[in-house]
Scaffold this motif. Structure first.
Motif, PDB file in Angstrom:
ATOM      1  N   VAL A  11     -29.730 -16.249 -15.070  1.00 20.03           N
ATOM      2  CA  VAL A  11     -30.392 -15.981 -16.343  1.00 20.03           C
ATOM      3  C   VAL A  11     -31.759 -15.322 -16.184  1.00 20.03           C
ATOM      4  CG1 VAL A  11     -29.170 -17.846 -17.527  1.00 20.03           C
ATOM      5  CG2 VAL A  11     -31.383 -18.320 -16.460  1.00 20.03           C
ATOM      6  N   VAL A  12     -32.317 -15.346 -14.982  1.00 16.54           N
ATOM      7  CA  VAL A  12     -33.615 -14.698 -14.745  1.00 16.54           C
ATOM      8  C   VAL A  12     -33.377 -13.278 -14.254  1.00 16.54           C
ATOM      9  CG1 VAL A  12     -35.685 -14.693 -13.300  1.00 16.54           C
ATOM     10  CG2 VAL A  12     -34.866 -16.831 -14.275  1.00 16.54           C
ATOM     11  N   PRO A  13     -33.943 -12.288 -14.913  1.00 18.00           N
ATOM     12  CA  PRO A  13     -33.785 -10.904 -14.444  1.00 18.00           C
ATOM     13  C   PRO A  13     -34.289 -10.770 -13.011  1.00 18.00           C
ATOM     14  CG  PRO A  13     -34.767 -10.945 -16.631  1.00 18.00           C
ATOM     15  CD  PRO A  13     -34.754 -12.361 -16.144  1.00 18.00           C
ATOM     16  N   SER A  14     -33.435 -10.184 -12.157  1.00 20.90           N
ATOM     17  CA  SER A  14     -33.791 -10.142 -10.736  1.00 20.90           C
ATOM     18  C   SER A  14     -33.303  -8.887 -10.043  1.00 20.90           C
ATOM     19  CB  SER A  14     -33.184 -11.358 -10.015  1.00 20.90           C
ATOM     20  OG  SER A  14     -31.771 -11.241  -9.951  1.00 20.90           O
ATOM     21  N   GLY A  15     -32.689  -7.971 -10.795  1.00 21.97           N
ATOM     22  CA  GLY A  15     -32.123  -6.785 -10.167  1.00 21.97           C
ATOM     23  C   GLY A  15     -30.673  -6.947  -9.784  1.00 21.97           C
ATOM     24  N   PRO A  54     -40.549  -9.336  -0.222  1.00 21.78           N
ATOM     25  CA  PRO A  54     -41.709  -9.977  -0.847  1.00 21.78           C
ATOM     26  C   PRO A  54     -41.961  -9.477  -2.266  1.00 21.78           C
ATOM     27  CG  PRO A  54     -42.206  -9.447   1.431  1.00 21.78           C
ATOM     28  CD  PRO A  54     -40.871  -8.813   1.122  1.00 21.78           C
ATOM     29  N   GLU A  55     -41.768  -8.179  -2.473  1.00 24.69           N
ATOM     30  CA  GLU A  55     -42.007  -7.618  -3.801  1.00 24.69           C
ATOM     31  C   GLU A  55     -40.997  -8.162  -4.808  1.00 24.69           C
ATOM     32  OE1 GLU A  55     -43.658  -5.328  -0.625  1.00 24.69           O
ATOM     33  OE2 GLU A  55     -41.552  -5.843  -1.012  1.00 24.69           O
ATOM     34  N   ARG A  56     -39.726  -8.230  -4.414  1.00 20.70           N
ATOM     35  CA  ARG A  56     -38.707  -8.760  -5.329  1.00 20.70           C
ATOM     36  C   ARG A  56     -38.949 -10.243  -5.600  1.00 20.70           C
ATOM     37  NH1 ARG A  56     -32.595 -10.525  -4.418  1.00 20.70           N
ATOM     38  NH2 ARG A  56     -31.974 -10.633  -6.623  1.00 20.70           N
ATOM     39  N   GLU A  57     -39.280 -10.998  -4.575  1.00 16.97           N
ATOM     40  CA  GLU A  57     -39.521 -12.421  -4.776  1.00 16.97           C
ATOM     41  C   GLU A  57     -40.681 -12.644  -5.741  1.00 16.97           C
ATOM     42  OE1 GLU A  57     -40.259 -16.570  -2.300  1.00 16.97           O
ATOM     43  OE2 GLU A  57     -40.179 -14.657  -1.221  1.00 16.97           O
ATOM     44  N   ALA A  59     -41.723 -10.659  -8.127  1.00 14.49           N
ATOM     45  CA  ALA A  59     -41.295 -10.286  -9.473  1.00 14.49           C
ATOM     46  C   ALA A  59     -40.382 -11.338 -10.083  1.00 14.49           C
ATOM     47  CB  ALA A  59     -40.591  -8.934  -9.440  1.00 14.49           C
ATOM     48  N   VAL A  60     -39.474 -11.875  -9.275  1.00 13.79           N
ATOM     49  CA  VAL A  60     -38.558 -12.906  -9.785  1.00 13.79           C
ATOM     50  C   VAL A  60     -39.325 -14.166 -10.149  1.00 13.79           C
ATOM     51  CG1 VAL A  60     -36.662 -14.451  -9.167  1.00 13.79           C
ATOM     52  CG2 VAL A  60     -36.517 -12.021  -8.607  1.00 13.79           C
ATOM     53  N   ARG A  61     -40.262 -14.557  -9.306  1.00  8.21           N
ATOM     54  CA  ARG A  61     -41.014 -15.781  -9.599  1.00  8.21           C
ATOM     55  C   ARG A  61     -41.856 -15.616 -10.868  1.00  8.21           C
ATOM     56  NH1 ARG A  61     -40.417 -19.688  -6.004  1.00  8.21           N
ATOM     57  NH2 ARG A  61     -39.660 -19.170  -3.914  1.00  8.21           N
ATOM     58  N   GLU A  62     -42.405 -14.444 -11.076  1.00  9.53           N
ATOM     59  CA  GLU A  62     -43.157 -14.203 -12.303  1.00  9.53           C
ATOM     60  C   GLU A  62     -42.242 -14.239 -13.517  1.00  9.53           C
ATOM     61  OE1 GLU A  62     -45.086 -10.487 -11.628  1.00  9.53           O
ATOM     62  OE2 GLU A  62     -46.614 -11.338 -10.285  1.00  9.53           O
ATOM     63  N   ALA A  63     -41.056 -13.637 -13.392  1.00  6.04           N
ATOM     64  CA  ALA A  63     -40.098 -13.654 -14.504  1.00  6.04           C
ATOM     65  C   ALA A  63     -39.627 -15.069 -14.782  1.00  6.04           C
ATOM     66  CB  ALA A  63     -38.915 -12.745 -14.178  1.00  6.04           C
ATOM     67  N   HIS A  64     -39.397 -15.836 -13.722  1.00  8.23           N
ATOM     68  CA  HIS A  64     -38.968 -17.223 -13.915  1.00  8.23           C
ATOM     69  C   HIS A  64     -40.031 -18.027 -14.637  1.00  8.23           C
ATOM     70  CE1 HIS A  64     -39.188 -21.458 -12.453  1.00  8.23           C
ATOM     71  NE2 HIS A  64     -38.012 -21.465 -13.034  1.00  8.23           N
ATOM     72  N   ALA A  65     -41.276 -17.878 -14.230  1.00 12.00           N
ATOM     73  CA  ALA A  65     -42.348 -18.650 -14.860  1.00 12.00           C
ATOM     74  C   ALA A  65     -42.434 -18.347 -16.345  1.00 12.00           C
ATOM     75  CB  ALA A  65     -43.674 -18.345 -14.174  1.00 12.00           C
TER      76      ALA A  65
END
Length: 244
Positions: A11-15, A54-57, A59-65
């Motif tokens: 459910v979290v946008p991640s690519g 690192p860049e994807r992680e 971005a995903v963590r920011e989207a998750h938050a």
């Protein structure tokens, strides 16, 4: 109906092939909560073609938050993990990077096609780090469909087996449906999860729960309420209800 703990979703946008936007992800979270899910793990894919840079992680963590804050308004605790596709490069990494929230566990799939060898090596690597492999949708893997006793062999190693709700509902074909029910009815499944990706394949567990409860009775509750994860948390001195 029990409060569902869903250990597998996108459910979290991640690519990957899951939700494409925060708005789409929040709509899925809101409806999942309305259907009885209280804890939902977002588990973006880590594929050979889509590694966790690192860049994807970040971005995903920011989207998750951001998405977790919105989901909380609907009464849903959205946590973050990852779904690993077995690959040689992961054997050189610390699997703790991919833990399911704060749990001593890592979600990994068995590829739909091909032998089990790399999957077994990755799961053993996870276990050697003191973590428990949670094996996603074994009922959809060719290597398990051709020999269901192999699923019991995985579980005998202390690994957890996670069956997809969509398999139980027949969405992936009769062979996968039959295998999923065999794992559930033979007591080999530890968790039922949605593996929800998007509107056409949402992170809902209520229909599968009702069907499983009709067929196996009260034993269904433990497959949907996160009991197996709670046991892992307690063994690690944690409280599942407080681990993100």
């Amino acid at each position: 109906m029990v409060g569902f703990v869903d250990v597998h979703s996108h459910v979290v946008p991640s690519g990957d092939d899951g939700a494409r936007s925060l708005e789409a992800g929040l709509a899925l979270c809101a409806e999942a909560a309305a259907r009885g899910t209280r804890v939902l793990y977002a588990t973006p894919h880590v594929w050979p073609s889509l590694p966790l840079t690192p860049e994807r992680e970040r971005a995903v963590r920011e989207a998750h938050a951001e998405l977790a804050a919105g989901a909380a308004g609907h009464g849903l605790d959205l946590r973050l993990g990852w779904e690993l596709t077995p690959q040689e490069s992961l054997l050189a990494e610390d699997p703790a990077r991919y833990r399911l929230g704060g749990l001593p566990a890592v979600l990994m799939e068995i590829p739909f096609l091909g032998p089990l060898a790399t999957s077994l090596r990755l799961a053993a690597h996870i276990a050697a780090a003191g973590l428990t492999p949670v094996v996603a949708h074994p009922e959809r893997a060719e290597s398990i469909l051709s020999d269901l006793s192999a699923a019991g062999g995985l579980r005998d190693r202390g690994w957890l087996l996670q069956v997809n709700a969509t398999s139980l509902l027949g969405s992936h074909g009769p062979a996968q449906e039959n295998a999923a029910w065999t794992l559930v009815e033979d007591g080999l499944a530890d968790l039922v999860a949605s593996d929800g990706h998007r509107t056409a394949r949402p992170p809902f567990l209520d229909d599968a729960y009702r069907l499983v409860r009709e067929r196996v009775g009260e034993e269904a509750d433990a497959l949907f309420d996160g009991s197996a994860l709670a046991r892992l948390a307690r063994a690690d001195g944690l409280d599942l209800a407080q681990r993100r």
